[in-house]
Design a protein around this motif. Structure first.
Motif, PDB file in Angstrom:
ATOM      1  N   GLU A 144       0.726  -0.689   0.179  1.00 51.83           N
ATOM      2  CA  GLU A 144       0.091   0.082   0.252  1.00 51.83           C
ATOM      3  C   GLU A 144       0.626   1.326   0.096  1.00 51.83           C
ATOM      4  OE1 GLU A 144      -2.706  -0.281  -0.785  1.00 51.83           O
ATOM      5  OE2 GLU A 144      -3.919  -1.275   0.534  1.00 51.83           O
ATOM      6  N   VAL A 164      -7.620   3.588  -1.380  1.00 49.50           N
ATOM      7  CA  VAL A 164      -6.883   4.396  -2.155  1.00 49.50           C
ATOM      8  C   VAL A 164      -6.308   4.232  -2.372  1.00 49.50           C
ATOM      9  CG1 VAL A 164      -7.657   6.593  -0.692  1.00 49.50           C
ATOM     10  CG2 VAL A 164      -5.516   5.678   0.067  1.00 49.50           C
ATOM     11  N   HIS A 196      -3.722  -6.160  -6.356  1.00 51.35           N
ATOM     12  CA  HIS A 196      -2.395  -5.650  -5.417  1.00 51.35           C
ATOM     13  C   HIS A 196      -1.716  -7.168  -6.471  1.00 51.35           C
ATOM     14  CE1 HIS A 196      -2.137  -2.672  -3.030  1.00 51.35           C
ATOM     15  NE2 HIS A 196      -2.722  -2.681  -2.556  1.00 51.35           N
ATOM     16  N   HIS A 207      -8.978  -1.985  -6.601  1.00 54.67           N
ATOM     17  CA  HIS A 207      -7.643  -2.530  -7.284  1.00 54.67           C
ATOM     18  C   HIS A 207      -7.558  -3.508  -6.909  1.00 54.67           C
ATOM     19  CE1 HIS A 207      -6.607  -0.290  -4.034  1.00 54.67           C
ATOM     20  NE2 HIS A 207      -5.319  -0.801  -4.194  1.00 54.67           N
ATOM     21  N   HIS A 234      -9.045  -5.046  -3.376  1.00 55.02           N
ATOM     22  CA  HIS A 234      -9.991  -4.580  -3.080  1.00 55.02           C
ATOM     23  C   HIS A 234     -10.288  -3.799  -3.246  1.00 55.02           C
ATOM     24  CE1 HIS A 234      -5.918  -2.704  -0.323  1.00 55.02           C
ATOM     25  NE2 HIS A 234      -6.496  -2.874  -1.096  1.00 55.02           N
TER      26      HIS A 234
HETATM   27 ZN   LIG Z   1      -4.644  -1.510  -2.260  1.00 54.00          ZN
END
Ligand SMILES: [Zn+2]
Ligand SMILES: [Zn+2]
Length: 291
Positions: free
Chosen positions: A234, A252, A265, A263, A249
């Protein structure tokens, strides 16, 4: 009898007094704005006035996008390699066209090319060189989660910021990546197959890696369903702990300007040996064909 008469009159007076008092009680009506996506921010275009709070409404009007569907932040597209990737915006749709030619060094370039380097990650180089190809996908500018997720297949399932396509965890039909195949990857996590140069795994932490995501929050690319794929971390340097089974998930991102968007990961776990897959899950949105 007289006493009762007075009592009734007194009660009537009292009733009238209290009723009128209630009616005249000062009430400051304020404007309430609809908060359809439940983020505590209201839609400036849909409002009601009332003294008391209204369910589903909030007292501010700062939500520029209250539909619950957030447009993909356009600044993300600035990250793509403009030598290979052309992005066109057409209302509700975004079309990404790429030649598939990455902008980084690799042992898969022809030895005569400036970007050619020797294999410095795996232990062999599979046959085939980086060649110009063609990848086109049109995605929604505001992708939504689908009712059902979709398994990915062989071939391109996304386009990386470098211009080269992202593949899943299969090298051939129903054949997951094995160690032998992985030993042919370059430091960028790519190799050449029948469809051209493509990535399967996260790039490596080597000196030659100047731009590719390695254990960070960088943008990796865009998937066929229109959702962005970011690195393992993050923005605050932590590993997300609330990812769904596809690595996605709401949160931001470095491009979302504080807005929570869905988005993906890179999932922070080893796949084979110490290789970390770019994307091994199902697509949570509606996949578009990359052709
Ligand atoms: Zn994220
Ligand atoms: Zn492959």
């Amino acid at each position: 009898m007289k006493f009762l008469k007075y009592s009734v009159i007194t009660l009537l007076y009292l009733a009238i007094f209290f009723t009128s008092c209630n009616e005249e009680e000062p009430c400051t009506e304020i404007t309430w704005y609809q908060d359809a996506d439940g983020d505590g921010l209201g839609n400036p275009d849909i409002s009601l006035t009332s003294c008391d709070p209204i369910d589903g409404y909030v007292d501010n009007s700062s939500d520029v996008n209250d539909s619950g569907v957030t447009p993909t932040p356009l600044s993300a597209f600035d990250e793509f390699n403009s030598s290979s990737v052309t992005i066109s915006f057409d209302g509700d749709e975004i079309t990404i066209v790429s030649t598939g030619i990455p902008n980084h060094t690799s042992c898969y370039w022809e030895e005569t090319e400036d970007l050619y380097i020797e294999q410095n990650f795996g232990d062999h180089v599979t046959p085939g060189k980086i060649r110009e190809g063609s990848y086109t996908v049109t995605v929604s500018a505001s992708p939504e989660l689908a009712n059902q997720s979709s398994a990915t297949g062989l071939g391109a399932i996304g386009i990386a910021v470098t211009g080269a396509p992202i593949y899943n965890d299969q090298e051939r039909q129903n054949m997951p990546l094995d160690v032998e195949t992985a030993l042919g990857f370059d430091y960028a996590g790519g190799h050449v197959g029948p469809g051209g140069y493509h990535y399967h795994i996260e790039a490596a932490d080597v000196a030659e890696n100047k731009t590719l995501s390695y254990d960070d929050e960088s943008l990796v690319g865009i998937m066929a369903d229109g959702f962005l794929l970011y690195g393992r971390k993050e923005m605050d340097g932590s590993y997300p702990s609330d990812l769904d089974e596809s690595g996605g998930h709401f949160g931001v991102t470095p491009h979302s300007n504080g807005e929570e968007i869905y988005h993906y990961h890179i999932v922070n776990e080893y796949y084979v040996n110490s290789y970390i897959l770019l994307f091994g899950g199902d697509l949570k949105g509606t996949p578009n064909t990359i052709f």
